[in-house]
Motif scaffolding. Structure first.
Motif: not given
Length: 168
Positions: A49-56, A60-63, A82-84, A89-94
């Motif tokens: 999921g977007a904005f979840t701890p490990t993911c954020s 994502v930062p590694g890639y 991600s299932v969002n 996903m656009g907000a998370w990309a920003r």
């Protein structure tokens, strides 16, 4: 479950575009997975999921940080699935400063996730059906490498593992 040698699912993902350009309107745009992957080498990573701890904080930062290394290794695009919905996903990309580096693709109805067989039921945690955490390298629509994480793990789907496989 999808495996090395398989063709990726012929589904549609959604992508939020901040600005109009190259035939994309502002707002969510459909991405035909088969067409988008044709003739390309794509590093795909998926997460719950977007904005979840490990993911954020890590995934994502590694890639994003290693974008240039992926390009140098012959990768045409990097996709985060991600299932969002596309707006999230656009907000998370920003938030992740991923624009121009990682395509943040929404699998809102989990169609791609279900077709890969890599779904994760997080209903007990109030998140419903989500994607398992994994990475895969796709060449011209075929899976070349596949790294599936164990429950609650972040050990094999990271950017460094994928780069190591690319450079082996």
């Amino acid at each position: 479950m999808i495996k090395v040698g398989d063709t990726i699912p012929h589904t549609t993902l959604m992508e939020y575009s901040e600005v109009e350009g190259e035939g994309c309107s502002i707002g969510p745009n459909a991405v035909d997975v088969a067409k988008a992957a044709a003739g390309k080498t794509i590093a795909v990573f998926a997460l719950p999921g977007a904005f979840t701890p490990t993911c954020s904080a890590k995934h994502v930062p590694g890639y994003v940080e290693k974008f240039d290394k992926f390009k140098a290794a012959g990768v045409d695009e990097i996709w985060c699935v991600s299932v969002n919905d596309a707006f999230v996903m656009g907000a998370w990309a920003r938030d992740q400063k991923a624009n121009g580096k990682v395509r943040m693709l929404a699998d809102g109805s989990a169609e791609f996730t279900k077709e890969t067989g890599l779904s994760l039921d997080l209903t007990a945690r109030g998140m419903g059906l989500r994607s398992n955490r994994y990475s895969m390298l796709i060449k011209d629509g075929k899976v070349v490498t596949l790294n599936i994480e164990g429950p609650g793990k972040f050990e094999v789907s990271d950017a460094d593992t994928m780069l190591g496989q690319l450079n082996a």
